[in-house]
Design a protein around this motif. Sequence first.
Motif, PDB file in Angstrom:
ATOM      1  N   GLU A  62       6.581 -24.955  -1.100  1.00 48.09           N
ATOM      2  CA  GLU A  62       7.054 -24.089  -0.021  1.00 48.09           C
ATOM      3  C   GLU A  62       7.618 -22.779  -0.583  1.00 48.09           C
ATOM      4  N   ARG A  63       8.379 -22.869  -1.656  1.00 44.58           N
ATOM      5  CA  ARG A  63       8.992 -21.666  -2.232  1.00 44.58           C
ATOM      6  C   ARG A  63       7.929 -20.698  -2.751  1.00 44.58           C
ATOM      7  N   TYR A  64       6.946 -21.220  -3.503  1.00 45.79           N
ATOM      8  CA  TYR A  64       5.925 -20.334  -4.053  1.00 45.79           C
ATOM      9  C   TYR A  64       5.088 -19.688  -2.948  1.00 45.79           C
ATOM     10  N   ILE A  65       4.768 -20.455  -1.918  1.00 47.60           N
ATOM     11  CA  ILE A  65       3.958 -19.906  -0.820  1.00 47.60           C
ATOM     12  C   ILE A  65       4.770 -18.892  -0.019  1.00 47.60           C
ATOM     13  N   LYS A  66       6.032 -19.192   0.208  1.00 52.45           N
ATOM     14  CA  LYS A  66       6.884 -18.293   0.994  1.00 52.45           C
ATOM     15  C   LYS A  66       7.112 -16.975   0.266  1.00 52.45           C
TER      16      LYS A  66
ATOM     17  N   ALA B 224       5.118 -15.568  -1.996  1.00 52.28           N
ATOM     18  CA  ALA B 224       3.888 -14.843  -2.335  1.00 52.28           C
ATOM     19  C   ALA B 224       3.731 -13.609  -1.450  1.00 52.28           C
ATOM     20  N   PRO B 225       3.489 -12.428  -2.049  1.00 51.69           N
ATOM     21  CA  PRO B 225       3.408 -11.196  -1.252  1.00 51.69           C
ATOM     22  C   PRO B 225       2.118 -11.046  -0.461  1.00 51.69           C
ATOM     23  N   GLY B 226       1.059 -11.722  -0.902  1.00 49.33           N
ATOM     24  CA  GLY B 226      -0.230 -11.571  -0.237  1.00 49.33           C
ATOM     25  C   GLY B 226      -0.857 -12.914   0.079  1.00 49.33           C
ATOM     26  N   ARG B 227      -2.170 -12.947  -0.013  1.00 51.51           N
ATOM     27  CA  ARG B 227      -2.897 -14.182   0.291  1.00 51.51           C
ATOM     28  C   ARG B 227      -2.585 -15.256  -0.754  1.00 51.51           C
ATOM     29  N   VAL B 228      -2.541 -16.502  -0.310  1.00 52.41           N
ATOM     30  CA  VAL B 228      -2.311 -17.640  -1.208  1.00 52.41           C
ATOM     31  C   VAL B 228      -3.555 -18.526  -1.205  1.00 52.41           C
ATOM     32  N   ILE B 229      -4.004 -18.877  -2.401  1.00 55.22           N
ATOM     33  CA  ILE B 229      -5.112 -19.816  -2.565  1.00 55.22           C
ATOM     34  C   ILE B 229      -4.556 -21.022  -3.309  1.00 55.22           C
ATOM     35  N   VAL B 230      -4.666 -22.201  -2.710  1.00 52.38           N
ATOM     36  CA  VAL B 230      -4.149 -23.429  -3.338  1.00 52.38           C
ATOM     37  C   VAL B 230      -5.321 -24.350  -3.628  1.00 52.38           C
ATOM     38  N   THR B 231      -5.373 -24.835  -4.862  1.00 47.34           N
ATOM     39  CA  THR B 231      -6.396 -25.821  -5.212  1.00 47.34           C
ATOM     40  C   THR B 231      -5.709 -27.137  -5.566  1.00 47.34           C
ATOM     41  N   THR B 232      -6.281 -28.223  -5.069  1.00 46.05           N
ATOM     42  CA  THR B 232      -5.794 -29.567  -5.367  1.00 46.05           C
ATOM     43  C   THR B 232      -6.966 -30.530  -5.246  1.00 46.05           C
ATOM     44  N   PHE B 233      -6.739 -31.792  -5.529  1.00 51.84           N
ATOM     45  CA  PHE B 233      -7.803 -32.780  -5.375  1.00 51.84           C
ATOM     46  C   PHE B 233      -8.156 -32.911  -3.896  1.00 51.84           C
ATOM     47  N   ALA B 234      -9.437 -32.912  -3.604  1.00 53.18           N
ATOM     48  CA  ALA B 234      -9.862 -33.034  -2.208  1.00 53.18           C
ATOM     49  C   ALA B 234      -9.373 -34.338  -1.588  1.00 53.18           C
ATOM     50  N   SER B 235      -9.203 -35.372  -2.406  1.00 50.71           N
ATOM     51  CA  SER B 235      -8.789 -36.679  -1.891  1.00 50.71           C
ATOM     52  C   SER B 235      -7.296 -36.762  -1.600  1.00 50.71           C
ATOM     53  N   SER B 236      -6.535 -35.742  -1.987  1.00 49.33           N
ATOM     54  CA  SER B 236      -5.073 -35.783  -1.827  1.00 49.33           C
ATOM     55  C   SER B 236      -4.686 -35.441  -0.390  1.00 49.33           C
ATOM     56  N   VAL B 237      -4.927 -36.367   0.510  1.00 48.69           N
ATOM     57  CA  VAL B 237      -4.646 -36.137   1.929  1.00 48.69           C
ATOM     58  C   VAL B 237      -3.158 -35.853   2.141  1.00 48.69           C
ATOM     59  N   HIS B 238      -2.288 -36.546   1.399  1.00 46.29           N
ATOM     60  CA  HIS B 238      -0.846 -36.314   1.540  1.00 46.29           C
ATOM     61  C   HIS B 238      -0.506 -34.865   1.162  1.00 46.29           C
ATOM     62  N   ARG B 239      -1.067 -34.383   0.056  1.00 49.54           N
ATOM     63  CA  ARG B 239      -0.804 -33.008  -0.392  1.00 49.54           C
ATOM     64  C   ARG B 239      -1.339 -32.012   0.635  1.00 49.54           C
ATOM     65  N   ILE B 240      -2.521 -32.280   1.156  1.00 50.05           N
ATOM     66  CA  ILE B 240      -3.105 -31.397   2.171  1.00 50.05           C
ATOM     67  C   ILE B 240      -2.224 -31.373   3.419  1.00 50.05           C
ATOM     68  N   ASN B 241      -1.709 -32.534   3.816  1.00 50.21           N
ATOM     69  CA  ASN B 241      -0.791 -32.597   4.954  1.00 50.21           C
ATOM     70  C   ASN B 241       0.419 -31.691   4.743  1.00 50.21           C
TER      71      ASN B 241
END
Length: 595
Positions: free
Chosen positions: A223-227, A229-246
């Motif tokens: 939350e802190r890093y996204i908040k 960030a001055p511009g667009r944010v691109i986050v990469t994680t494992f596609a299977s990480s449903v909890h992280r995506i949530n």
Amino acid sequence: MAENLNTHTTSPLKIIPLGGLGEIGKNTWIFQYNDEIMLLDGGLSFPTEEMHGVNLVLPNIDWLIENQDKVMGMVVTHGHEDHIGGIPYHLQRLRIPVIYGPRLALALLGDKLKEAELLNRTELVSVGPRSTVRVGKYFLVEYLQNTHSIADSYTLAIHTPVGVVIHTGDFKFDHTPVDGRKFDYQKLAEHGEKGVLCLISDSTNAEVPGFTPSERSVYPNLERYIKEAPGRVIVTTFASSVHRINMLLEIAQKTGRTVSVVGHSMLNMIAKAKSLGLLADFPESLLQPVPVTNGLPPEQVLVLTTGSQGEPMSALTRISKGEHRQVKIKTGDTVIFSANPIPGNTISVVRVVDRLMQLGANVIYGKERGIHVSGHGAIEDQKLMLALTRPRFFFPCHGEYRMIRRHAQTAREMGVPAENIVLTENGDVVGLTPEAIRIVDKIPAGIDLVDASRSSMVNDNVLKERQRLAEDGFVAVAIALTPQATFAARPQIAVKAVARSAETRNLEDVIRTALVRAQERFGEFRLPGEAGEPEQYDWMAIRQLLERTVKQVIREMLQSYPLIQVLLQTPQVDSAAVLPSLPPVRGEAEALLAP
């Protein structure tokens, strides 16, 4: 409550790991009692650097195919590729009457089977928490909710004639799970109270002290890093990480960002999780296609993408190379790696990070950032599992040898006698009775390699040829002979990917000179014929002479061992007394020798 299958028989339960021992991945298990087999999971792993042109690595199932009339069915613990990814390939050769598993795992597996046109090869049956399924006469399996990095994950209590075997699957003890679905401590403790004969337990983090942190623990840092960030944010994680995506979707909504999803596997996972109720209920406006978010102010955009492991064809890798059609890195973008590199992927990930930085992105990555946690339990989690189940025998699994050995040490510290612990390799047949556990036999447990095309297997000979090509190069020699056993034309020679020194720059000329000298011996291979008939030759013997000549020159001049191919075109002959001539190869030779 599962019924008691203990028939006081003296027959042992045989437990055979086909994959997942001494390695990370391709977790595949065989449970056999008398004439019945139950399979548990069917995973894959990914190739090492020397497996050129290989896309996937599977456990070899030849022994299972020989015994497929005994296979009663399969149980699946969760939906990660190292547990279900091999099943479509196995079903092409192996009959599995029924596969039981969690809804998410079977939804993902169903898509794979549909794509491969294999849905008619088995029956998929979904299960939920505390469901009990029967496989054949001898196995009753209870599904106990656990916590892992993928939603809908289970530990299995397997009731057999010799006693209860607990297979943990992949697990950690997460007391604050993102989806609120807590580990079923009560059932584990209940089995421990009644008596667990054997615990088969995940060893992945056996060398890591303490407890593995909760998935929820990464929320504040993300939350802190996204908040900030001055511009667009691109986050990469494992596609299977449903909890992280949530969590990322929740943070996006909280910080006023609209989300686009990039990458087929992540789009598919989100669709599946949403349809199964595993994704939180977000407004439809939160998720928008990339063309829509490309038109929004950058500070209002968050992009979720695959590629956290630097996979060559993943969305983030293509973005880092400027090759993605819709997403281009701009100065001011922030890219967050909410995943740690799997062993073997570090170099690929670092290269992606470097390219993203060169394009002007601010890249946030690394363990110290607190934006990723493992889905596997550390030492204290493993102790808690042992304390709850109180097994008589212990079988550490799912990990490289040092991890398995360290897990065995933890079990000894928890009071399991050394003689009640078994350390095995893939293919070891472990015999389990109420009185003892020991290795009683060995079955073949090699690997099958899937070609990069995913349409065929790569056998050992092909792989060795690829390794030789990659390491030492290739030498091709094309020769055409006249009916009189002379060269029809100057021998053509191509040397590809062979390291040269000043002394070997004339390699082609030396080979050609040696071939001319060899031609002087062709008369030795003239065959006796009737008077008036044209001369005939033992073309096979001539071919062998030419091959030996080429190999001898290369061995004398080079310190390497390139792959050698001699393409010989001989005249067609009619006499049955002569060895069959080789087919014309001019077209093949021209193709090989083309610059």
